[in-house]
Design a protein around this motif. Sequence first.
Motif, PDB file in Angstrom:
ATOM      1  N   ASP A  53       0.965  -1.155  -0.094  1.00 36.31           N
ATOM      2  CA  ASP A  53       0.148  -0.108   0.060  1.00 36.31           C
ATOM      3  C   ASP A  53       0.738   1.117   0.114  1.00 36.31           C
ATOM      4  O   ASP A  53       1.402   1.877   1.089  1.00 36.31           O
ATOM      5  N   ARG A  54       1.156   1.638  -1.205  1.00 37.81           N
ATOM      6  CA  ARG A  54       2.190   2.731  -1.389  1.00 37.81           C
ATOM      7  C   ARG A  54       1.753   4.368  -1.196  1.00 37.81           C
ATOM      8  O   ARG A  54       2.247   4.974  -1.379  1.00 37.81           O
ATOM      9  N   THR A  55       0.496   4.209  -0.985  1.00 30.83           N
ATOM     10  CA  THR A  55      -0.332   5.488  -0.440  1.00 30.83           C
ATOM     11  C   THR A  55       0.195   5.955   1.060  1.00 30.83           C
ATOM     12  O   THR A  55       0.300   6.987   1.593  1.00 30.83           O
ATOM     13  N   SER A  56       0.437   4.797   1.851  1.00 29.96           N
ATOM     14  CA  SER A  56       0.673   4.972   3.356  1.00 29.96           C
ATOM     15  C   SER A  56       2.104   4.656   3.865  1.00 29.96           C
ATOM     16  O   SER A  56       2.310   5.228   4.887  1.00 29.96           O
ATOM     17  N   ALA A  57       2.940   4.268   2.989  1.00 29.13           N
ATOM     18  CA  ALA A  57       4.377   3.726   3.305  1.00 29.13           C
ATOM     19  C   ALA A  57       5.157   3.656   2.241  1.00 29.13           C
ATOM     20  O   ALA A  57       4.687   3.605   0.850  1.00 29.13           O
ATOM     21  N   ALA A  67       0.609  -3.001   5.651  1.00 33.36           N
ATOM     22  CA  ALA A  67      -0.634  -2.104   5.486  1.00 33.36           C
ATOM     23  C   ALA A  67      -1.612  -2.873   4.430  1.00 33.36           C
ATOM     24  O   ALA A  67      -2.899  -2.917   4.632  1.00 33.36           O
ATOM     25  N   ALA A  68      -0.817  -3.582   3.446  1.00 37.34           N
ATOM     26  CA  ALA A  68      -1.793  -3.990   2.347  1.00 37.34           C
ATOM     27  C   ALA A  68      -2.441  -5.395   2.912  1.00 37.34           C
ATOM     28  O   ALA A  68      -3.359  -5.854   2.751  1.00 37.34           O
ATOM     29  N   ILE A  69      -1.521  -6.069   3.942  1.00 36.09           N
ATOM     30  CA  ILE A  69      -1.865  -7.379   4.264  1.00 36.09           C
ATOM     31  C   ILE A  69      -2.772  -7.180   5.266  1.00 36.09           C
ATOM     32  O   ILE A  69      -3.910  -8.097   5.702  1.00 36.09           O
ATOM     33  N   GLU A  70      -2.847  -5.987   5.993  1.00 34.60           N
ATOM     34  CA  GLU A  70      -3.999  -5.776   6.770  1.00 34.60           C
ATOM     35  C   GLU A  70      -5.270  -4.962   6.407  1.00 34.60           C
ATOM     36  O   GLU A  70      -6.198  -5.082   7.073  1.00 34.60           O
ATOM     37  N   PRO A  72      -8.140  -4.442   3.230  1.00 31.41           N
ATOM     38  CA  PRO A  72      -9.193  -5.193   2.800  1.00 31.41           C
ATOM     39  C   PRO A  72      -8.911  -5.750   1.500  1.00 31.41           C
ATOM     40  O   PRO A  72      -9.622  -6.489   1.094  1.00 31.41           O
ATOM     41  N   MET A  73      -7.802  -5.344   0.693  1.00 30.17           N
ATOM     42  CA  MET A  73      -7.483  -5.909  -0.633  1.00 30.17           C
ATOM     43  C   MET A  73      -7.336  -7.269  -0.532  1.00 30.17           C
ATOM     44  O   MET A  73      -6.893  -7.815   0.428  1.00 30.17           O
ATOM     45  N   ASP A  74      -7.454  -8.088  -1.603  1.00 25.85           N
ATOM     46  CA  ASP A  74      -7.238  -9.590  -1.735  1.00 25.85           C
ATOM     47  C   ASP A  74      -5.867 -10.020  -1.897  1.00 25.85           C
ATOM     48  O   ASP A  74      -5.438 -11.054  -1.362  1.00 25.85           O
ATOM     49  N   VAL A  75      -5.075  -9.125  -2.517  1.00 29.99           N
ATOM     50  CA  VAL A  75      -3.757  -9.780  -3.210  1.00 29.99           C
ATOM     51  C   VAL A  75      -2.708  -8.543  -3.009  1.00 29.99           C
ATOM     52  O   VAL A  75      -3.159  -7.517  -3.009  1.00 29.99           O
ATOM     53  N   VAL A  76      -1.499  -8.693  -2.456  1.00 28.36           N
ATOM     54  CA  VAL A  76      -0.455  -8.039  -2.107  1.00 28.36           C
ATOM     55  C   VAL A  76       0.552  -8.337  -3.644  1.00 28.36           C
ATOM     56  O   VAL A  76       1.110  -9.268  -3.643  1.00 28.36           O
ATOM     57  N   GLU A  77       0.978  -7.268  -4.310  1.00 24.85           N
ATOM     58  CA  GLU A  77       1.865  -7.213  -5.468  1.00 24.85           C
ATOM     59  C   GLU A  77       3.090  -6.803  -4.810  1.00 24.85           C
ATOM     60  O   GLU A  77       3.162  -5.704  -4.217  1.00 24.85           O
ATOM     61  N   GLY A 265     -15.096  -7.172 -16.716  1.00 25.87           N
ATOM     62  CA  GLY A 265     -15.102  -8.365 -16.080  1.00 25.87           C
ATOM     63  C   GLY A 265     -13.837  -8.929 -15.887  1.00 25.87           C
ATOM     64  O   GLY A 265     -13.467 -10.130 -15.867  1.00 25.87           O
ATOM     65  N   VAL A 266     -12.757  -8.088 -15.839  1.00 24.29           N
ATOM     66  CA  VAL A 266     -11.226  -8.808 -15.635  1.00 24.29           C
ATOM     67  C   VAL A 266     -11.259  -9.412 -14.212  1.00 24.29           C
ATOM     68  O   VAL A 266     -11.930  -8.997 -13.323  1.00 24.29           O
ATOM     69  N   ASP A 267     -10.301 -10.141 -14.161  1.00 28.06           N
ATOM     70  CA  ASP A 267     -10.139 -10.761 -12.885  1.00 28.06           C
ATOM     71  C   ASP A 267      -9.393 -10.127 -11.664  1.00 28.06           C
ATOM     72  O   ASP A 267      -9.683 -10.493 -10.647  1.00 28.06           O
ATOM     73  N   GLY A 268      -8.661  -9.394 -12.168  1.00 31.09           N
ATOM     74  CA  GLY A 268      -7.966  -8.433 -11.034  1.00 31.09           C
ATOM     75  C   GLY A 268      -7.408  -7.171 -11.435  1.00 31.09           C
ATOM     76  O   GLY A 268      -7.096  -7.033 -12.597  1.00 31.09           O
ATOM     77  N   ILE A 269      -7.148  -6.139 -10.479  1.00 32.42           N
ATOM     78  CA  ILE A 269      -6.669  -4.865 -10.858  1.00 32.42           C
ATOM     79  C   ILE A 269      -5.651  -4.521  -9.985  1.00 32.42           C
ATOM     80  O   ILE A 269      -5.904  -4.678  -8.755  1.00 32.42           O
ATOM     81  N   VAL A 270      -4.420  -4.361 -10.534  1.00 31.89           N
ATOM     82  CA  VAL A 270      -3.406  -3.578  -9.823  1.00 31.89           C
ATOM     83  C   VAL A 270      -3.399  -2.171  -9.637  1.00 31.89           C
ATOM     84  O   VAL A 270      -3.537  -1.608 -10.550  1.00 31.89           O
ATOM     85  N   THR A 271      -3.457  -1.829  -8.266  1.00 29.74           N
ATOM     86  CA  THR A 271      -3.614  -0.394  -8.085  1.00 29.74           C
ATOM     87  C   THR A 271      -2.639   0.201  -6.931  1.00 29.74           C
ATOM     88  O   THR A 271      -2.211  -0.555  -6.208  1.00 29.74           O
ATOM     89  N   ASP A 272      -2.353   1.620  -7.164  1.00 35.21           N
ATOM     90  CA  ASP A 272      -1.574   2.170  -6.188  1.00 35.21           C
ATOM     91  C   ASP A 272      -2.409   3.172  -5.173  1.00 35.21           C
ATOM     92  O   ASP A 272      -1.837   3.316  -4.269  1.00 35.21           O
ATOM     93  N   LYS A 273      -3.808   2.676  -5.351  1.00 38.79           N
ATOM     94  CA  LYS A 273      -4.892   3.176  -4.366  1.00 38.79           C
ATOM     95  C   LYS A 273      -5.723   1.953  -3.877  1.00 38.79           C
ATOM     96  O   LYS A 273      -7.231   1.888  -4.002  1.00 38.79           O
TER      97      LYS A 273
END
Length: 289
Positions: A53-57, A67-70, A72-77, A265-273
């Motif tokens: 979660d590069r918006t917070s750290a 932050a990403a693990i804790e 609500p997102m499903d996946v950490v890249e 209907g894509v399976d996943g979205i990688v985002t900075d937010k």
Amino acid sequence: MSTTRRGLLAAAAVFAFAFSLVLPPESSSVDATGLFGARGPGDAGFVAGHRGDRTSAPENTLPALRAAIEGPMDVVETDVRLSADGVPVLFHDHWLDRTTDGSGRMSDFTLAELQGLDAGSWFSKEFAGERIPTLESFLELLAHSDKRSLIELKAFWTPEEAAIVTDLLQRYGVAERVIVAAFDRHTLMSVESADPTIRRALLASNLPNDPVQLAERFGAVAIVTSFAEVRKNRWIVERTRRAGIGLILYTLNSEERWETALKLGVDGIVTDKPLKLGRWLDAATSASR
């Protein structure tokens, strides 16, 4: 490993790849439906936090990953490179300059030298002294969660180097929750050689006429590509879905793009937010019920 040896290994891998192209493609049992679930247009895909979660750290540091693990997102890249002494560390760039107080090519430094750098002050004073983490330190966090991870291997990896990563995934018991991705096709071959049970994803800025055939050739369960590539070739979504191959888009940071991806209907979205996208998806799916 010396530069000369790596060059020879890379050349050998290129030859092996070129030779494989004249052979009939092997049958593939690739199927991502169990990993991503059935999905159609209008169904929300998973959210992957880009470099944590590069918006917070600071990106690819333990605070960002935690932050990403804790969250609500499903996946950490995250991204992985090898130090000069062969230790996988989390780092995106080829050069140290943008996100540390060091300078030079990251792969020229040992782990001890890399961890002597400040990888947080560029983001804010709060993170001054934050270190470049090892892949192992991230997997320890991941192992104590129920999250999944998309791990990109940067540059070229030999089978011996890829085995360092696959062994760690097995040791920490997270192999079933991780997809290893790479732009470099020879690296995907190296991962398969090191451990064929590890799921792999093909990263591609530009897709060929038949991306599914390419994914199947390399045993990839998913294709990770750009928003622009899929927007101009919308047939790719249905083509991958019929083949049981996941389709993940990077790096989407606006509501306009999220809405288009949702409709496709894509399976996943990688985002900075990831937090903002998670809230937006909750609102969008609630409104559609």
